[in-house]
Design a protein around this motif. Structure first.
Motif, PDB file in Angstrom:
ATOM      1  N   TRP A  66      73.591  77.336 -75.920  1.00  0.00           N
ATOM      2  CA  TRP A  66      72.591  76.323 -76.248  1.00  0.00           C
ATOM      3  C   TRP A  66      72.964  74.969 -75.651  1.00  0.00           C
ATOM      4  N   LYS A  67      74.250  74.674 -75.625  1.00  0.00           N
ATOM      5  CA  LYS A  67      74.680  73.416 -75.005  1.00  0.00           C
ATOM      6  C   LYS A  67      74.356  73.406 -73.518  1.00  0.00           C
ATOM      7  N   GLY A  68      74.348  74.593 -72.905  1.00  0.00           N
ATOM      8  CA  GLY A  68      74.054  74.693 -71.481  1.00  0.00           C
ATOM      9  C   GLY A  68      72.614  74.348 -71.133  1.00  0.00           C
ATOM     10  N   LEU A  69      71.745  74.306 -72.145  1.00  0.00           N
ATOM     11  CA  LEU A  69      70.351  73.931 -71.903  1.00  0.00           C
ATOM     12  C   LEU A  69      70.185  72.427 -71.705  1.00  0.00           C
ATOM     13  N   TRP A  70      71.210  71.675 -72.126  1.00  0.00           N
ATOM     14  CA  TRP A  70      71.144  70.219 -72.020  1.00  0.00           C
ATOM     15  C   TRP A  70      71.782  69.765 -70.720  1.00  0.00           C
ATOM     16  N   ASP A  71      71.127  68.844 -70.052  1.00  0.00           N
ATOM     17  CA  ASP A  71      71.609  68.302 -68.786  1.00  0.00           C
ATOM     18  C   ASP A  71      71.344  66.801 -68.826  1.00  0.00           C
ATOM     19  N   ALA A  72      72.407  66.011 -69.018  1.00  0.00           N
ATOM     20  CA  ALA A  72      72.245  64.568 -69.199  1.00  0.00           C
ATOM     21  C   ALA A  72      71.601  63.920 -67.978  1.00  0.00           C
ATOM     22  N   GLN A  73      71.988  64.364 -66.782  1.00  0.00           N
ATOM     23  CA  GLN A  73      71.422  63.778 -65.568  1.00  0.00           C
ATOM     24  C   GLN A  73      69.922  64.033 -65.494  1.00  0.00           C
ATOM     25  N   ALA A  74      69.518  65.266 -65.781  1.00  0.00           N
ATOM     26  CA  ALA A  74      68.095  65.598 -65.754  1.00  0.00           C
ATOM     27  C   ALA A  74      67.340  64.829 -66.831  1.00  0.00           C
ATOM     28  N   ALA A  75      67.955  64.655 -68.008  1.00  0.00           N
ATOM     29  CA  ALA A  75      67.298  63.939 -69.106  1.00  0.00           C
ATOM     30  C   ALA A  75      67.042  62.482 -68.726  1.00  0.00           C
ATOM     31  N   VAL A  76      68.037  61.837 -68.087  1.00  0.00           N
ATOM     32  CA  VAL A  76      67.872  60.438 -67.662  1.00  0.00           C
ATOM     33  C   VAL A  76      66.787  60.328 -66.597  1.00  0.00           C
ATOM     34  N   MET A  77      66.788  61.280 -65.649  1.00  0.00           N
ATOM     35  CA  MET A  77      65.771  61.258 -64.595  1.00  0.00           C
ATOM     36  C   MET A  77      64.376  61.475 -65.178  1.00  0.00           C
ATOM     37  N   TYR A  78      64.262  62.383 -66.161  1.00  0.00           N
ATOM     38  CA  TYR A  78      62.954  62.636 -66.769  1.00  0.00           C
ATOM     39  C   TYR A  78      62.483  61.403 -67.545  1.00  0.00           C
ATOM     40  N   LEU A  79      63.397  60.782 -68.286  1.00  0.00           N
ATOM     41  CA  LEU A  79      63.033  59.566 -69.031  1.00  0.00           C
ATOM     42  C   LEU A  79      62.581  58.473 -68.072  1.00  0.00           C
ATOM     43  N   GLY A  80      63.280  58.366 -66.932  1.00  0.00           N
ATOM     44  CA  GLY A  80      62.876  57.392 -65.925  1.00  0.00           C
ATOM     45  C   GLY A  80      61.499  57.689 -65.359  1.00  0.00           C
ATOM     46  N   TRP A  81      61.200  58.983 -65.182  1.00  0.00           N
ATOM     47  CA  TRP A  81      59.881  59.370 -64.682  1.00  0.00           C
ATOM     48  C   TRP A  81      58.790  58.979 -65.674  1.00  0.00           C
ATOM     49  N   TYR A  82      59.014  59.243 -66.950  1.00  0.00           N
ATOM     50  CA  TYR A  82      58.000  58.914 -67.952  1.00  0.00           C
ATOM     51  C   TYR A  82      57.799  57.391 -68.016  1.00  0.00           C
TER      52      TYR A  82
END
Length: 429
Positions: A66-82
């Motif tokens: 379940w921890k492997g589903l989280w990706d901090a880099q992708a989360a920051v990029m997605y937040l930046g996109w929104y």
């Protein structure tokens, strides 16, 4: 507000149990379509299917999975996109359009600049690729699960946020989302038009973050394929990119057309719309491009021409039918279409595309959906999931719409159904 917000007395989606099943099932299915069809899965889907059992067992027993589903880099990029989408809405110029009259006699107003937002995003993406090369824009492919998780968390957050805020005094609620059952109302949407200042949350999420992201993901998948093939893409990838790009840009260019849809006019904004707009659209609708990124396929001229014909037939039906409807609703009738007056004082089209079936635009949608999957060939059923899902979705939407129209028009609707008996496809359904 009790007169304006009556208690919902009937359920859709089989009630709270169905709402829970869909709320749980949509995220699970989104992950499942990735894990059952990716470069490392050993097939699409793997053969035999029992080879997926260890993955299921690991998901059920191993917290590290379940921890492997989280990706901090992708989360920051997605937040930046929104955040980019919100800033573009605020900064870029756009006309303000008045929507349908609400039950309280007021009108919701919408800023129309989704198309210019997409042009800005595409311009920035193109500049980035030209500057750093196609391999630099493959991060959606490389961080797929992380982006998916970030979009899911945003969907859950927005569903919970706007459900909680719907209990503030003075909120106008959706007629179908005020049942008193928390599970059902959270899913179906309780507040009709949540907003932050003049930013309408429902219409914003409908077209901008998910729809434009879908196109950027397709471009990223094409870049992934080009990286592997020495800088070129296959004709199948080109077709998918062209078809889906045309569909997205057409929807964004015709942004005011969504203001008369059921999503905007009558549905509340809940988890159903948030997860559909933010997770399902970009990460499921791009399935064909993702498959072709690791499974390149050349079609040749004959197959490409045939698939082009299917798509353009669907697009012609979809766009011309919607244009007829929008022109008629705006008081224009350049084709002198026949119509049936109703006791409510409104008119129902009975000729043109809308005399052929009650939802001819859905017929065009289905043909385009088929054309998007055909470039992947027939090696896997997974890439045709979208066609099957979309058929079920459109049939469900057609039934919901017919039920609402029967309540709205009464005996006039019965008369109309005799004049236009076919629901979507003439002589078939």
């Amino acid at each position: 507000m009790s007169d304006l917000n009556p208690r919902t007395t009937s359920y859709e989606f089989l009630g709270p149990l169905g709402a829970f099943a869909v709320s749980f099932g949509v995220p699970v299915l989104t992950y499942a379509l990735y894990f059952s069809c990716n470069e490392a899965s050993g097939g699409c889907p793997p053969t035999p299917l029992s080879s997926l059992l260890p993955l299921v067992q690991q998901a059920l027993s191993d917290p590290e999975w379940w921890k492997g589903l989280w990706d901090a880099q992708a989360a920051v990029m997605y937040l930046g996109w929104y955040a980019f989408c919100v800033l573009a809405w605020a900064i870029l110029p756009g006309d303000w359009v008045q929507g349908s009259q609400l039950r309280n006699g007021k009108y919701q107003h919408y800023k129309i600049n989704a198309f210019s937002t997409s042009l800005l995003a595409l311009g920035l993406a193109t500049g980035y690729i030209l500057r750093f090369g196609v391999q630099s824009f493959t991060f959606f492919y490389e961080h797929w699960v992380g982006f998916l998780t970030a979009a899911l968390l945003n969907s859950i957050f927005q569903g919970l946020l706007w459900y909680a805020l719907s209990f503030k005094k003075g909120k106008l609620l959706a007629l179908g989302g005020n049942s008193g059952n928390h599970v059902y109302d959270f899913y179906i949407g309780r507040q009709l038009n949540p907003s932050v200042g003049s930013l309408d949350i429902k219409s914003f999420n409908e077209l901008r973050p998910g729809m434009i992201l879908w196109l950027l993901i397709d471009i990223s998948m094409a870049c992934e394929q080009a990286t592997r093939t020495g800088g070129r893409i296959t004709d199948s990838m080109a077709l998918v990119l062209f078809f889906q790009g045309l569909y997205v840009m057409d929807a964004l260019y015709n942004e005011p057309a969504i203001l008369t849809t059921m999503d905007i006019v009558s549905d509340g904004f809940g988890f159903m719309l948030s997860v559909g707009d933010l997770l399902w659209v970009p990460f499921i609708y791009s399935l064909q491009a993702r498959y072709l990124a690791f499974h390149p396929k050349e079609l040749g001229y004959a197959w490409s021409a045939a698939i082009l014909a299917v798509n353009f037939l669907g697009y012609w039906i979809f766009r011309s039918a919607n244009n007829e409807k929008n022109e008629f609703r705006n008081g224009r009738n350049p084709k002198n279409l026949k119509y049936m007056p109703t006791e409510r004082g409104t008119k129902l089209l009975t000729s043109g595309w809308w005399g052929i079936s009650r939802h001819p635009n859905y017929m065009g949608d289905l043909l385009m959906a088929l054309a998007w999957s055909l470039p992947t060939g027939f090696d896997t059923p997974i890439t045709y999931f979208y066609v099957v899902y979309f058929a079920v979705l459109l049939i469900h939407r057609q039934r919901r719409d017919d039920e609402n129209c029967e309540k709205k028009y009464g005996k006039d609707w019965q008369k109309y159904m005799k004049l236009v008996p076919y629901r979507i496809i003439p002589y078939i359904y």
